[in-house]
Enzyme design. Structure first.
Site, short mmCIF file in Angstrom:
data_model
loop_
_atom_site.label_atom_id
_atom_site.label_comp_id
_atom_site.label_asym_id
_atom_site.label_seq_id
_atom_site.Cartn_x
_atom_site.Cartn_y
_atom_site.Cartn_z
CG ASP A 161 -2.26 0.59 1.01
OD1 ASP A 161 -2.31 1.61 0.29
OD2 ASP A 161 -3.24 0.06 1.52
CG ASP A 201 -4.49 5.95 0.83
OD1 ASP A 201 -5.47 5.22 1.02
OD2 ASP A 201 -4.32 7.05 1.41
CD GLU A 203 -8.64 5.01 -1.40
OE1 GLU A 203 -9.59 4.80 -0.63
OE2 GLU A 203 -7.54 5.48 -1.02
CG HIS A 249 -8.81 -0.57 4.37
ND1 HIS A 249 -8.68 -0.70 2.99
CD2 HIS A 249 -8.37 0.69 4.65
CE1 HIS A 249 -8.19 0.41 2.49
NE2 HIS A 249 -7.99 1.27 3.46
CG ASP A 250 -11.21 2.93 3.90
OD1 ASP A 250 -10.81 2.90 5.08
OD2 ASP A 250 -10.54 3.42 2.98
#
Length: 560
Positions: free
Chosen positions: A98, A199, A256, A328-329
């Site tokens: 990440d 990210d 993302e 995870h969000d």
């Protein structure tokens, strides 16, 4: 369409803090992941995406990085990571890191120096502005509640933080910052990793005018998104990163990217663009969320199909989709779009089928493969997500909304729904840790866990294994053209995939009621083979007209 290994892969996302604790401190770690590599190989996935494992003070669970070339103490050491990489590669598993480079931690040495003085050599690594009339430089609101600006007394200026105040945004206008990022990326790739999930990568270029944003109804701050998403130089920056580093390696990159349409996404992932391989879009993740009234809306299946089809068609032959229900969000999909009580097993399998048969690279979030559900903690003190805690302060304490209303909203949408520990077995804490877990385990771990499902051929876990195996055995699942059928049906999500003389027919009932399916007249076939279903179905069943049971899904391979 060009073939590529990352198009043919299935990705498994690991949230290290909650995956497996090897030393009893209540926090998942790298050695815990090593312990479970054989399980991941058994599942059949190809790529492991690790949420951030870098050195971090953990304001936002690792998405606030203080050292990009070191490992978070709770997770282990760089030697542990090197062993993880070696052991994963030995099993044919690739590692996706990440990459968080829109912002750093305020404890990163760059920021520590940046805030010392206006003429420090690191000053322009971040975005500093003078206030206006004793207030912030503009009215932007942070994604984690409150202002997006933080006053710093040392130099009498404000710095921008699109997220928490301990996550100052990097200034990508500064060429030195871009070179630092290129160096970090090259350092990890030379170590042997297989790519990056990036990210909020479409936020790295800001509108340099920094104008006020529109304040939404009931809001306290202006919407910054038009000025920080898909900014004026974002493609220039990504092309530069690709040219100087990424293109030199055979890797996978996924960005993302909030606030993108298929047309915008093509600019990031078009095969002639030389930027990224694919992006995560969020349109389908906003379909049931009313952020103004803090309520969950009923799922509009017609709208969901329209969105998913738009992305399938919009990216076809020009780019590549990433397929996900969970991360995870996001809350757990079986609780969100399925039925986590009476039809828990059937709806979990149906949702998996609906997603995995579409065109794109599927992402499985840890625990999704065993049907892990949302959690309902009774006390706000049991939550760990900074967005929940800051949101409670803004919505309940400042705005005066009821405690009960806010708690229901976080039961439905809190990021902590995805962050409760992985449920390995029915021992204490679900086999995640021998210590006290950093966040409570979902109480249903005694019923929902890996050990209970691994030997049950009809379990959700083994259903996921079948889906992954089918993908590897049938090229049509990867490269076939997508076509939505029955677009206006409010109960059934059905589509076809076509490649050469084969057609995949996917039929999914999104309701707890029986639903009538009728095959469109324009679909003709010579013979059919039932590939997978979540109920017992005879292969010679009629498919022209039949009744689907609650949350039933079927996939047929047709010769046409």
């Amino acid at each position: 369409m060009k073939k590529a290994w990352w198009k043919e892969s299935v990705v498994y996302q690991i949230y290290p803090r909650s995956f497996k604790d090897s030393n009893g401190d209540g926090i998942g770690d790298l050695r815990g992941i090593i312990e479970k590599l054989d399980y991941l190989k058994f599942l059949g996935v190809d790529v492991l995406w690790l949420c951030p494992i870098y050195k971090s003070p953990n304001c936002d669970n690792g998405y606030d990085i203080s050292d990009y070339k070191d490992i978070m103490d709770e997770f282990g050491t760089m030697e542990d990571f090197d062993e993880l990489l070696f052991e994963a590669h030995k099993r044919g598993l690739k590692i996706l890191m990440d990459l968080v480079v829109n912002h750093t931690s305020d404890e990163h040495i760059w920021f520590i120096n940046s805030r010392k003085s206006k003429d420090n050599e690191y000053r322009d690594y971040y975005i500093w502005r003078k206030g206006k009339d004793g207030k912030e430089p503009n009215n932007w609101g942070s994604s984690f509640s409150g202002s997006a600006w933080e006053y710093d007394e040392a130099t009498d200026m404000y710095y921008l933080h699109c997220f928490a105040k301990k996550q100052p945004d990097l200034n990508w206008e500064n060429e030195k910052v871009r070179k630092e990022v290129q160096d970090i990326v090259k350092w990890w790739l030379d170590k042997g990793i297989d790519g990056f999930r990036m990210d909020v990568i479409n936020m790295i270029s800001k509108d340099q005018r920094f104008p006020d944003g529109i304040v939404p109804e009931g809001g306290l701050y202006g919407d910054m998104s038009p000025y920080v998403m898909n900014g004026p130089r974002v493609h220039e920056y990504l092309k530069e990163l690709n040219e100087k580093v990424l293109s030199k390696y055979d890797i996978m990159t996924v960005g993302e990217t909030p606030c993108v349409t298929p047309e915008i996404a093509i600019d990031y992932v078009g095969e002639d663009r030389n930027e990224l391989n694919m992006v995560f879009s969020f349109e389908h993740m906003d379909i049931d969320k009313d952020v103004i009234n803090l309520t969950k809306k009923p799922l509009d299946l017609v709208e969901l199909k329209k969105i998913m089809s738009k992305w399938q068609k919009g990216m076809s032959d020009r780019g590549w989709n990433s397929l996900y229900w969970n991360n995870h969000d996001q809350p757990r999909v079986v609780s969100r779009f399925g039925n986590d009580t009476e039809y828990w097993d059937k709806s979990a399998k149906m949702l998996a089928t609906c997603l995995h048969m579409q065109q794109g690279t599927p992402y499985i979030y840890q625990g999704e493969e065993i049907g892990m559900t949302n959690v309902r903690f009774q006390d706000i003190e049991d939550y760990r997500d900074i967005a929940v805690i800051n949101g409670y302060n803004e919505e309940v304490i400042i705005k005066g909304r009821s405690h009960e209303q806010y708690m229901q909203y976080i039961y439905d949408f809190s990021r902590d729904n995805a962050r409760t520990p992985m449920q390995w077995d029915d021992s204490d804490n679900g086999g995640f840790t021998t210590g006290k877990p950093w966040i409570k385990v979902n109480p249903n771990y005694t019923k929902i866990n890996v050990a209970k499902q691994i030997g049950d051929k009809d379990s959700i876990l083994n259903y996921y294994r079948r889906l992954i195996k089918l993908r590897k055995e049938n090229e049509i699942i990867i490269y076939g053209d997508f076509e939505l059928i029955l677009p206006d049906d409010k109960n059934i999500f059905s589509y076809t995939r076509k490649l050469n003389d084969e057609m995949l027919l996917v039929i999914c009932n999104f309701t707890s009621n029986n639903a009538e399916f009728s095959l469109p007249d324009n679909i003709n076939y010579v013979n059919k083979n039932l590939l997978i279903s979540n109920y017992d179905v005879a292969n010679d069943d009629n498919i022209e007209n039949f009744e689907l049971r609650a949350y039933e899904s079927r996939v047929y391979l047709l010769k046409v």
